[in-house]
Scaffold this motif. Structure first.
Motif, PDB file in Angstrom:
ATOM      1  N   ASN A 192      92.196  64.324  23.069  1.00 50.37           N
ATOM      2  CA  ASN A 192      91.327  63.198  23.403  1.00 50.37           C
ATOM      3  C   ASN A 192      91.160  63.209  24.918  1.00 50.37           C
ATOM      4  N   PRO A 193      90.461  64.223  25.433  1.00 46.01           N
ATOM      5  CA  PRO A 193      90.507  64.490  26.867  1.00 46.01           C
ATOM      6  C   PRO A 193      89.820  63.477  27.763  1.00 46.01           C
ATOM      7  N   PHE A 194      88.732  62.879  27.340  1.00 48.53           N
ATOM      8  CA  PHE A 194      87.986  61.996  28.223  1.00 48.53           C
ATOM      9  C   PHE A 194      87.853  60.577  27.687  1.00 48.53           C
ATOM     10  N   GLY A 195      88.663  60.259  26.677  1.00 45.59           N
ATOM     11  CA  GLY A 195      88.627  58.921  26.128  1.00 45.59           C
ATOM     12  C   GLY A 195      87.400  58.639  25.295  1.00 45.59           C
ATOM     13  N   LEU A 196      86.653  59.671  24.941  1.00 44.02           N
ATOM     14  CA  LEU A 196      85.440  59.500  24.148  1.00 44.02           C
ATOM     15  C   LEU A 196      85.698  59.636  22.663  1.00 44.02           C
ATOM     16  N   GLY A 197      86.927  59.972  22.294  1.00 43.11           N
ATOM     17  CA  GLY A 197      87.269  60.221  20.898  1.00 43.11           C
ATOM     18  C   GLY A 197      87.879  61.596  20.755  1.00 43.11           C
ATOM     19  N   GLY A 198      88.481  61.847  19.601  1.00 44.47           N
ATOM     20  CA  GLY A 198      89.203  63.088  19.414  1.00 44.47           C
ATOM     21  C   GLY A 198      88.302  64.307  19.308  1.00 44.47           C
ATOM     22  N   THR A 199      88.808  65.439  19.785  1.00 42.80           N
ATOM     23  CA  THR A 199      88.132  66.721  19.604  1.00 42.80           C
ATOM     24  C   THR A 199      89.037  67.601  18.754  1.00 42.80           C
ATOM     25  N   VAL A 200      88.461  68.306  17.798  1.00 37.88           N
ATOM     26  CA  VAL A 200      89.219  69.087  16.830  1.00 37.88           C
ATOM     27  C   VAL A 200      88.844  70.553  16.953  1.00 37.88           C
ATOM     28  N   THR A 201      89.843  71.411  17.042  1.00 36.12           N
ATOM     29  CA  THR A 201      89.629  72.856  17.015  1.00 36.12           C
ATOM     30  C   THR A 201      90.620  73.472  16.040  1.00 36.12           C
ATOM     31  N   VAL A 202      90.226  74.586  15.446  1.00 40.15           N
ATOM     32  CA  VAL A 202      91.062  75.247  14.450  1.00 40.15           C
ATOM     33  C   VAL A 202      91.271  76.702  14.861  1.00 40.15           C
ATOM     34  N   GLY A 203      92.468  77.217  14.616  1.00 41.40           N
ATOM     35  CA  GLY A 203      92.770  78.609  14.892  1.00 41.40           C
ATOM     36  C   GLY A 203      94.017  79.017  14.138  1.00 41.40           C
ATOM     37  N   ILE A 204      94.657  80.050  14.622  1.00 41.52           N
ATOM     38  CA  ILE A 204      95.877  80.530  13.981  1.00 41.52           C
ATOM     39  C   ILE A 204      96.999  80.626  15.005  1.00 41.52           C
ATOM     40  N   VAL A 205      98.208  80.803  14.516  1.00 44.05           N
ATOM     41  CA  VAL A 205      99.337  81.125  15.389  1.00 44.05           C
ATOM     42  C   VAL A 205      99.191  82.596  15.775  1.00 44.05           C
ATOM     43  N   SER A 206      98.959  82.836  17.063  1.00 41.08           N
ATOM     44  CA  SER A 206      98.758  84.205  17.540  1.00 41.08           C
ATOM     45  C   SER A 206     100.075  84.911  17.802  1.00 41.08           C
ATOM     46  N   ALA A 207     101.081  84.166  18.235  1.00 37.70           N
ATOM     47  CA  ALA A 207     102.387  84.752  18.532  1.00 37.70           C
ATOM     48  C   ALA A 207     103.403  83.624  18.626  1.00 37.70           C
ATOM     49  N   ARG A 208     104.667  83.996  18.550  1.00 34.67           N
ATOM     50  CA  ARG A 208     105.757  83.028  18.697  1.00 34.67           C
ATOM     51  C   ARG A 208     106.713  83.503  19.785  1.00 34.67           C
ATOM     52  N   ASN A 209     107.567  82.571  20.221  1.00 30.54           N
ATOM     53  CA  ASN A 209     108.628  82.884  21.180  1.00 30.54           C
ATOM     54  C   ASN A 209     108.083  83.455  22.481  1.00 30.54           C
ATOM     55  N   ARG A 210     106.957  82.941  22.941  1.00 28.47           N
ATOM     56  CA  ARG A 210     106.361  83.431  24.181  1.00 28.47           C
ATOM     57  C   ARG A 210     107.093  82.857  25.398  1.00 28.47           C
ATOM     58  N   ASP A 211     107.392  83.743  26.347  1.00 27.47           N
ATOM     59  CA  ASP A 211     107.999  83.348  27.614  1.00 27.47           C
ATOM     60  C   ASP A 211     106.946  83.529  28.698  1.00 27.47           C
ATOM     61  N   ILE A 212     106.432  82.408  29.258  1.00 31.55           N
ATOM     62  CA  ILE A 212     105.392  82.480  30.283  1.00 31.55           C
ATOM     63  C   ILE A 212     105.943  82.093  31.654  1.00 31.55           C
ATOM     64  N   ASN A 213     107.287  82.105  31.777  1.00 33.06           N
ATOM     65  CA  ASN A 213     107.963  81.850  33.052  1.00 33.06           C
ATOM     66  C   ASN A 213     107.620  80.488  33.639  1.00 33.06           C
ATOM     67  N   SER A 214     107.495  79.492  32.782  1.00 29.99           N
ATOM     68  CA  SER A 214     107.219  78.144  33.275  1.00 29.99           C
ATOM     69  C   SER A 214     108.478  77.287  33.342  1.00 29.99           C
ATOM     70  N   GLY A 215     109.574  77.740  32.727  1.00 24.32           N
ATOM     71  CA  GLY A 215     110.799  76.956  32.722  1.00 24.32           C
ATOM     72  C   GLY A 215     111.926  77.729  32.076  1.00 24.32           C
ATOM     73  N   PRO A 216     113.134  77.161  32.104  1.00 26.01           N
ATOM     74  CA  PRO A 216     114.296  77.876  31.575  1.00 26.01           C
ATOM     75  C   PRO A 216     114.356  77.964  30.065  1.00 26.01           C
TER      76      PRO A 216
END
Length: 504
Positions: A192-216
Motif C-alpha cells: 500500500n505504497p501511496f495510501g491509495l489502496g493495495g497493490t497486488v503482484t504475483v510471482g514465485i519463490v525464485s530462491a531461498r536462504n539468500r545472503d545479501i550482506n545486509s545484516g548478520p
C-alpha cells in the motif's frame, strides 16, 4: 480461491507458456489459437480480496534541521519590480535554513500489515519508520490512525507498531511457515505504497536462504513478484493467504522492480515480532564465541572429511563458554539439533534460541566428534561485553631490542616472545606463543595476510612456546603427509584467528 485451484492455475500457465515457446522455435505461429493465447491463470481476486484490508500504508514525518552556512545558496539580487520576485521569494525564503524556517518536515511512505486486530498491532520494516517523529497508519478504507512504536530490530529490519482500534474494525492476517516454501511455489505480494489502496503482484519463490550482506542474520526469500517503491514492509503471502515473508529490498538499477526482490522469512521474523511485542526489544541467545568459515584447507588440516560447520576462532572472556566447554579450534557442526553447514548458520540458530536455555552443541575437537552442554547468555549483554574486551596496547619505543633466538619457516621468521619483543610490537601481556618478527614478500604466509607482530599460539591445535616448537610441529605435519598447516594466530591485543599455510 483455494490453494489447489491457485496451483492448478499456475500449472496451466506454465503449460501454455511452454507450448508457446516450442511453437516459436518451430516458427509456426499459425498454430496458436486465440483461445490458447488467452488462457492465462485463473483469477486470484478471491484470495486478494480477503487480504487487502489487512495491508496498510505507513506514513512518517520527521523534522530535519535546515542547512546553513557556507553550503547555503544565497538568494540572487533582482532588479526592483522584477516579475520573478515572487517566484524567488517562494523558493528561497521558504527553504530550510532561512530565517524563520530553521527546519523542514520530511515525509516518507512504506507498507505494513495488521497481525492482531484486537490489539491493533502492525508489522513493517525498521527502515520505513527509522528516525520518524510521527507515524500514521492509513487503511484501505480511507481511515488514518496515529501509531506508537512498540519496538524495532535493526539486525533483521523489523518494526512493530500499535494503533488504537477503538471504533474501527481491523482485518488481521497470520504468519505461515516459510520453511515449507519451495523454489517454484507461487506467492503474492501486497503493498500500500501511496495510501491509495493495495497493490497486488504475483510471482514465485525464485530462491531461498539468500545472503545479501545486509545484516548478520541474512536468510532472505527471493521472489520475482514485483516489489516497487513504497512496498517495503508489506507482506508476501503463500497460496493459503498466510504471511511467509516481509518484503524488504530489491536489486534494481532504476528503483523499479526487475524481478529480484527479497523478503524476510516468517520463520525469522515471527520470533522477533513476538519479542518486540513482549519486551519492546529483542532478547537473543548468545554463545560467546568468535567464529570463522571452515575452508577446504582448514578441514584438511583438522582431518575433517568435508568442509562444514563454524570454526571457533576465540572465546569471549566472561561469556557462556568461558568455562572451557568450547575451546578455540573446535568446529561446531550442530547446535540444539540443527545442522550447522556454514559459518553463517550458527549466529542465526543461536539468536533464535531462548536466553538461559541449556542446549546440546556437537563439536569436532582434534578430529573427534563430541557433544557438550551449553547454557546460553543474552546477545545484547554479550555485545557490550565483547566491545570492551579488546584494548589497544600498541607501543612504539623507537628502540631496537637485542637479538633473540629465531627460526625461518614457511616464509616467516619467528622468535621468542619476551619483554623485548612484547615492547617492540606492543603485544599484550596475556598473549602467549611465538612471535612472528618478519614475513617474506610473496611467501605463502604473506598470501594469507600474516604480518609481523602477530603471535603463533597453536599449530594443528597443539600449543607452541618456542621457535623450536614451531619447527618441530611443521616437520611432524609434513611427515604425516599433510599439505597445509593450521595456525592459530593472536593479534597484538589477543584477538584470535585461524589461517592455513601451504607446506609444499
Amino acid at each position: 480461491m483455494t490453494s489447489n485451484s491457485f496451483l492448478r492455475a499456475a500449472r496451466r500457465t506454465l503449460t501454455a507458456g511452454a507450448a508457446a515457446l516450442l511453437i516459436g522455435v518451430a516458427t509456426v505461429p499459425s498454430l496458436v489459437t486465440p483461445a490458447a493465447a488467452d488462457d492465462g491463470p485463473a483469477s486470484v481476486a478471491d484470495l486478494a480480496q480477503g487480504l487487502l484490508g489487512a495491508v496498510v500504508n505507513i506514513s512518517t514525518s520527521q523534522r530535519v534541521k535546515g542547512t546553513e552556512g557556507p553550503g547555503a545558496v544565497p538568494m540572487p539580487q533582482l532588479p526592483e519590480g522584477s516579475p520573478f520576485q515572487d517566484f524567488f521569494d517562494d523558493f528561497f525564503k521558504n527553504r530550510p535554513g532561512e530565517q524563520g524556517n530553521p527546519s523542514q518536515k520530511v515525509q516518507s511512505l512504506g507498507s505494513g500489515f495488521v497481525v492482531d486486530a484486537e490489539q491493533g498491532i502492525v508489522v513493517t520494516n525498521n527502515h520505513v519508520i527509522a528516525d520518524a517523529d510521527d507515524i500514521e497508519v492509513n487503511f484501505s478504507d480511507g481511515v488514518t490512525l496515529k501509531a506508537t512504536l512498540v519496538g524495532t530490530d535493526t539486525k533483521t529490519d523489523v518494526a512493530v507498531l500499535k494503533v488504537d482500534p477503538k471504533g474501527h474494525k481491523l482485518t488481521a492476517v497470520k504468519f505461515g511457515d516459510s520453511s515449507k516454501m519451495r523454489v517454484g511455489d507461487w506467492v503474492m505480494a501486497i503493498g500500500n505504497p501511496f495510501g491509495l489502496g493495495g497493490t497486488v503482484t504475483v510471482g514465485i519463490v525464485s530462491a531461498r536462504n539468500r545472503d545479501i550482506n545486509s545484516g548478520p542474520y541474512d536468510d532472505f526469500i527471493q521472489t520475482d513478484a514485483a516489489i516497487n517503491r513504497g512496498n517495503s514492509g508489506g507482506p508476501l503471502f503463500n497460496s493459503a493467504g498466510e504471511v511467509i515473508g516481509i518484503n524488504t529490498a530489491i536489486i534494481s538499477p532504476s528503483g523499479g522492480s526487475i524481478g529480484i526482490g527479497f523478503s524476510i522469512p516468517s520463520q525469522l521474523a515471527l520470533g522477533v515480532v513476538d519479542q518486540l511485542r513482549q519486551f519492546g526489544e529483542t532478547r537473543r541467545g548468545w554463545l560467546g564465541v568468535r567464529i570463522q568459515p571452515v575452508t577446504d584447507d582448514i578441514a584438511e588440516s583438522l582431518g575433517m572429511a568435508t568442509a562444514k560447520g563454524a570454526l571457533v576462532a576465540g572465546v569471549i572472556k566472561g561469556g557462556p563458554v568461558d568455562n572451557g566447554t568450547i575451546l578455540a579450534g573446535d568446529v561446531i557442526i550442530k547446535f540444539d539439533g540443527r545442522d550447522v553447514n556454514e559459518m553463517r548458520d550458527l549466529p542465526r540458530v543461536v539468536a533464535e534460541s531462548t536466553v538461559g536455555k541449556a542446549v546440546d552443541v556437537v563439536i569436532v575437537r582434534k578430529g573427534v566428534e563430541q557433544t557438550v552442554k551449553v547454557t546460553l547468555g543474552r546477545l545484547e549483554d554479550g555485545e557490550k561485553l565483547a566491545s570492551g574486551e579488546n584494548g589497544n596496547t600498541d607501543k612504539d619505543t623507537g628502540d631496537e631490542p637485542p637479538a633473540v633466538p629465531t627460526a625461518s619457516v614457511l616464509g616467516m621468521t619467528v622468535g621468542d616472545l619476551n619483554d623485548e619483543t612484547r615492547t617492540k610490537f606492543g603485544i599484550a601481556a596475556e598473549v602467549s606463543g611465538v612471535v612472528i618478527t618478519d614475513v617474506a614478500k610473496d611467501s605463502a604466509a604473506a598470501e594469507r595476510g600474516i604480518q609481523a607482530g602477530e603471535v603463533i599460539t597453536e599449530i594443528a591445535q597443539e600449543s607452541v612456546a618456542t621457535p623450536k616448537d614451531v619447527m618441530d610441529r611443521i616437520a611432524a605435519l609434513k611427515d604425516q603427509g599433510r599439505k597445509n598447516a593450521l595456525l592459530m594466530l593472536a593479534s597484538k591485543s589477543g584477538e584470535l584467528r585461524f589461517v592455513t599455510i601451504r607446506m609444499d
